[in-house]
Scaffold this motif. Structure first.
Motif, PDB file in Angstrom:
ATOM      1  N   MET A   1     -81.865 -47.120 -43.791  1.00 37.03           N
ATOM      2  CA  MET A   1     -82.906 -48.197 -43.967  1.00 37.03           C
ATOM      3  C   MET A   1     -82.868 -48.775 -45.067  1.00 37.03           C
ATOM      4  O   MET A   1     -82.651 -48.367 -46.143  1.00 37.03           O
ATOM      5  N   ARG A   2     -82.394 -50.146 -45.096  1.00 39.91           N
ATOM      6  CA  ARG A   2     -82.488 -50.797 -46.206  1.00 39.91           C
ATOM      7  C   ARG A   2     -83.563 -51.493 -46.887  1.00 39.91           C
ATOM      8  O   ARG A   2     -84.460 -51.298 -47.244  1.00 39.91           O
ATOM      9  N   CYS A  13     -84.245 -46.424 -48.523  1.00 38.39           N
ATOM     10  CA  CYS A  13     -85.414 -47.153 -47.464  1.00 38.39           C
ATOM     11  C   CYS A  13     -84.525 -48.081 -46.187  1.00 38.39           C
ATOM     12  O   CYS A  13     -84.657 -47.784 -45.105  1.00 38.39           O
ATOM     13  N   ARG A  14     -83.492 -48.687 -46.946  1.00 42.67           N
ATOM     14  CA  ARG A  14     -82.660 -49.596 -45.818  1.00 42.67           C
ATOM     15  C   ARG A  14     -81.973 -48.538 -44.918  1.00 42.67           C
ATOM     16  O   ARG A  14     -81.983 -48.810 -43.732  1.00 42.67           O
ATOM     17  N   ASN A  15     -81.463 -47.537 -45.258  1.00 43.32           N
ATOM     18  CA  ASN A  15     -80.961 -46.357 -44.293  1.00 43.32           C
ATOM     19  C   ASN A  15     -81.975 -45.975 -43.172  1.00 43.32           C
ATOM     20  O   ASN A  15     -81.617 -45.895 -42.194  1.00 43.32           O
ATOM     21  N   LEU A  16     -83.235 -45.724 -43.710  1.00 44.94           N
ATOM     22  CA  LEU A  16     -84.131 -45.435 -42.746  1.00 44.94           C
ATOM     23  C   LEU A  16     -84.625 -46.423 -41.738  1.00 44.94           C
ATOM     24  O   LEU A  16     -84.469 -46.107 -40.722  1.00 44.94           O
ATOM     25  N   LEU A  17     -84.771 -47.613 -42.278  1.00 50.83           N
ATOM     26  CA  LEU A  17     -84.883 -48.754 -41.217  1.00 50.83           C
ATOM     27  C   LEU A  17     -83.850 -48.885 -40.446  1.00 50.83           C
ATOM     28  O   LEU A  17     -83.937 -49.470 -39.104  1.00 50.83           O
ATOM     29  N   ARG A  18     -82.504 -48.827 -40.863  1.00 55.91           N
ATOM     30  CA  ARG A  18     -81.129 -49.091 -40.031  1.00 55.91           C
ATOM     31  C   ARG A  18     -80.994 -47.862 -39.204  1.00 55.91           C
ATOM     32  O   ARG A  18     -80.425 -48.019 -38.284  1.00 55.91           O
ATOM     33  N   THR A  19     -81.531 -46.729 -39.203  1.00 59.03           N
ATOM     34  CA  THR A  19     -81.497 -45.673 -38.208  1.00 59.03           C
ATOM     35  C   THR A  19     -82.271 -46.217 -37.077  1.00 59.03           C
ATOM     36  O   THR A  19     -81.801 -45.675 -35.897  1.00 59.03           O
ATOM     37  N   LEU A  20     -83.349 -47.047 -37.075  1.00 60.23           N
ATOM     38  CA  LEU A  20     -83.887 -47.649 -35.741  1.00 60.23           C
ATOM     39  C   LEU A  20     -83.127 -48.976 -35.204  1.00 60.23           C
ATOM     40  O   LEU A  20     -83.366 -49.203 -34.007  1.00 60.23           O
ATOM     41  N   ALA A  21     -82.190 -49.281 -35.654  1.00 62.21           N
ATOM     42  CA  ALA A  21     -81.201 -50.210 -35.057  1.00 62.21           C
ATOM     43  C   ALA A  21     -80.224 -49.821 -34.490  1.00 62.21           C
ATOM     44  O   ALA A  21     -79.548 -48.712 -34.452  1.00 62.21           O
ATOM     45  N   GLU A  94     -74.726 -53.133 -42.049  1.00 59.72           N
ATOM     46  CA  GLU A  94     -75.767 -53.712 -41.449  1.00 59.72           C
ATOM     47  C   GLU A  94     -76.758 -52.620 -40.856  1.00 59.72           C
ATOM     48  O   GLU A  94     -77.650 -52.537 -40.651  1.00 59.72           O
ATOM     49  N   ASN A  95     -75.993 -51.436 -40.539  1.00 59.72           N
ATOM     50  CA  ASN A  95     -76.869 -49.944 -40.050  1.00 59.72           C
ATOM     51  C   ASN A  95     -76.001 -48.767 -40.422  1.00 59.72           C
ATOM     52  O   ASN A  95     -74.875 -48.772 -40.680  1.00 59.72           O
ATOM     53  N   VAL A  96     -76.842 -47.790 -40.335  1.00 60.48           N
ATOM     54  CA  VAL A  96     -76.223 -46.679 -40.663  1.00 60.48           C
ATOM     55  C   VAL A  96     -74.947 -46.068 -39.547  1.00 60.48           C
ATOM     56  O   VAL A  96     -74.143 -45.586 -40.089  1.00 60.48           O
ATOM     57  N   ASP A  97     -75.353 -46.332 -38.496  1.00 62.98           N
ATOM     58  CA  ASP A  97     -74.278 -46.253 -37.454  1.00 62.98           C
ATOM     59  C   ASP A  97     -72.921 -46.757 -37.707  1.00 62.98           C
ATOM     60  O   ASP A  97     -71.913 -46.200 -37.734  1.00 62.98           O
ATOM     61  N   GLY A  98     -72.761 -47.993 -38.336  1.00 62.15           N
ATOM     62  CA  GLY A  98     -71.812 -48.691 -38.485  1.00 62.15           C
ATOM     63  C   GLY A  98     -71.044 -47.918 -40.047  1.00 62.15           C
ATOM     64  O   GLY A  98     -69.990 -48.019 -39.955  1.00 62.15           O
ATOM     65  N   ASP A  99     -71.739 -47.543 -41.023  1.00 59.29           N
ATOM     66  CA  ASP A  99     -71.420 -47.036 -41.951  1.00 59.29           C
ATOM     67  C   ASP A  99     -70.847 -45.743 -41.811  1.00 59.29           C
ATOM     68  O   ASP A  99     -69.631 -45.244 -42.213  1.00 59.29           O
ATOM     69  N   LEU A 100     -71.425 -44.998 -40.723  1.00 57.06           N
ATOM     70  CA  LEU A 100     -70.557 -43.659 -40.412  1.00 57.06           C
ATOM     71  C   LEU A 100     -69.382 -43.921 -39.644  1.00 57.06           C
ATOM     72  O   LEU A 100     -68.353 -43.196 -39.927  1.00 57.06           O
ATOM     73  N   ARG A 101     -69.214 -45.082 -38.921  1.00 54.59           N
ATOM     74  CA  ARG A 101     -68.287 -45.431 -37.991  1.00 54.59           C
ATOM     75  C   ARG A 101     -66.888 -45.840 -38.832  1.00 54.59           C
ATOM     76  O   ARG A 101     -65.852 -45.285 -38.997  1.00 54.59           O
ATOM     77  N   LEU A 102     -67.536 -46.612 -40.162  1.00 56.59           N
ATOM     78  CA  LEU A 102     -66.269 -46.944 -41.108  1.00 56.59           C
ATOM     79  C   LEU A 102     -65.817 -46.005 -42.026  1.00 56.59           C
ATOM     80  O   LEU A 102     -64.703 -45.920 -42.096  1.00 56.59           O
ATOM     81  N   ASN A 103     -66.770 -44.953 -42.311  1.00 52.71           N
ATOM     82  CA  ASN A 103     -66.484 -44.155 -43.324  1.00 52.71           C
ATOM     83  C   ASN A 103     -65.924 -42.874 -42.880  1.00 52.71           C
ATOM     84  O   ASN A 103     -65.235 -42.017 -43.642  1.00 52.71           O
ATOM     85  N   LEU A 104     -66.303 -42.395 -41.713  1.00 50.14           N
ATOM     86  CA  LEU A 104     -66.003 -41.153 -40.935  1.00 50.14           C
ATOM     87  C   LEU A 104     -65.254 -40.799 -39.981  1.00 50.14           C
ATOM     88  O   LEU A 104     -64.294 -40.026 -39.627  1.00 50.14           O
ATOM     89  N   TRP A 105     -65.329 -41.728 -38.955  1.00 44.26           N
ATOM     90  CA  TRP A 105     -64.427 -41.628 -37.741  1.00 44.26           C
ATOM     91  C   TRP A 105     -63.707 -42.762 -37.224  1.00 44.26           C
ATOM     92  O   TRP A 105     -62.768 -42.498 -36.298  1.00 44.26           O
ATOM     93  N   LYS A 106     -63.968 -43.975 -37.364  1.00 48.94           N
ATOM     94  CA  LYS A 106     -63.204 -45.222 -37.036  1.00 48.94           C
ATOM     95  C   LYS A 106     -62.204 -45.720 -38.124  1.00 48.94           C
ATOM     96  O   LYS A 106     -61.085 -45.865 -37.814  1.00 48.94           O
TER      97      LYS A 106
END
Length: 296
Positions: A1-2, A13-21, A94-106
């Motif tokens: 949520m950012r 906060c940003r990460n929490l909001l971004r989990t909804l995206a 832009e969202n947590v999903d993208g952060d996980l993709r960039l740093n952990l699996w993609k």
């Protein structure tokens, strides 16, 4: 949520909001990167951990050196596992999903080595379900939205109605901002003084420009400590506000889903650090109180 003086829980906060995206359809074109299960991590002797930058009191770079709760926790986890720490400070996307993709699996376009573990990930069931490529660890921190108020200017702050007649410093577009904007149908919109980031909001409050400061409890507590403000004269409270914004969430770590044995080992380390009181001591170093999370 950012769902942050330096932006204590801005990334929280940003990460929490971004989990909804819902993450965008575009994916990075990097070649497939491989996860490292526990035995490979141990064989390498190094644990790669990704942390958000500009996310005090959890992680930031100051004087060219990383510091914060998550930084100290990453060191303690590596120590528990008998490994060296390879710390990566990364930007929030832009969202947590993208952060996980960039740093952990993609990975990125340059084919940089993936992190083994990412901290400060919302321990959220929907996030985990939406991202089948990752696996969440045991959570380590219970995060709450809160308010600080200056005694002498505000008589008491027990209900949202007590905000009436007082100015509130808040980071624009944060979870706290959205929560207050929506409270009682927008009744308190005119009381809000928006700032570019939590740092600026905290400085304005500490300078006496507003009577109330909104943010996460961790962020506010760290800002009060850094600013030399008396906790007795600046109580931090949590007020129930009906609405769509989550006022409480837990933070944990994430690994790639085929590295679950690593997640279990990290979870054991977090459990031990909590039981030993080390995690509480780490938080107290930055003026932040600690309550062990319960997990979902």
């Amino acid at each position: 949520m950012r769902p942050a003086l330096r932006a204590p829980s801005r990334a929280s906060c940003r990460n929490l909001l971004r989990t909804l995206a819902i993450p965008g359809l575009a994916l990075l074109a990097a070649g497939a990167a491989q996860a490292r299960p526990l035995d490979e991590v141990v064989a390498s002797g190094t644990l790669r951990v990704a942390l958000y930058g500009d996310n005090a009191p959890f992680s930031e770079e100051r004087g060219g050196k990383p510091r914060g709760i998550d930084v100290d926790l990453a060191r303690a986890i590596a120590e528990k596992l008998g490994l060296r720490l390879d710390l990566r400070i990364v930007d929030a996307g832009e969202n947590v999903d993208g952060d996980l993709r960039l740093n952990l699996w993609k990975g990125d376009l340059a084919g940089s080595p993936l992190a083994d573990l990412m901290l400060h990930v919302p321990h959220d069931r929907m996030l985990a379900t939406r991202n089948e490529q990752i696996f969440l660890t045991t959570p380590y921190f219970d995060q709450h939205l809160a308010l600080a108020y200056r005694k002498g200017k505000v008589e008491d702050l027990r209900a949202v109605g007590d905000i009436a007649g007082h100015l509130v410093a808040v980071e624009g577009t944060s979870a706290s901002d959205l929560q207050l904007l929506m409270a009682e149908g927008g009744r308190y919109r005119d009381a809000l003084r928006h700032f570019r980031d939590f740092d600026a909001a905290a400085r304005a409050y500490l300078a006496g420009e507003t009577a109330i400061l909104a943010g996460t409890r961790a962020g506010i507590e760290a800002a009060l400590r850094a600013g030399g403000a008396s906790p007795e004269e600046n109580p931090v409270v949590e007020i129930a506000m009906p609405g769509l914004v989550k006022a409480q969430w837990e933070l944990g770590g994430a690994v790639r889903t085929d590295s679950r044995d690593l997640a279990y080992a990290v979870g054991d380390a977090i459990t031990a650090l909590t039981a030993e009181g080390r995690l509480k001591a780490i938080c107290e170093t930055y003026g932040v109180g600690f309550t062990a999370p319960k997990g979902y």
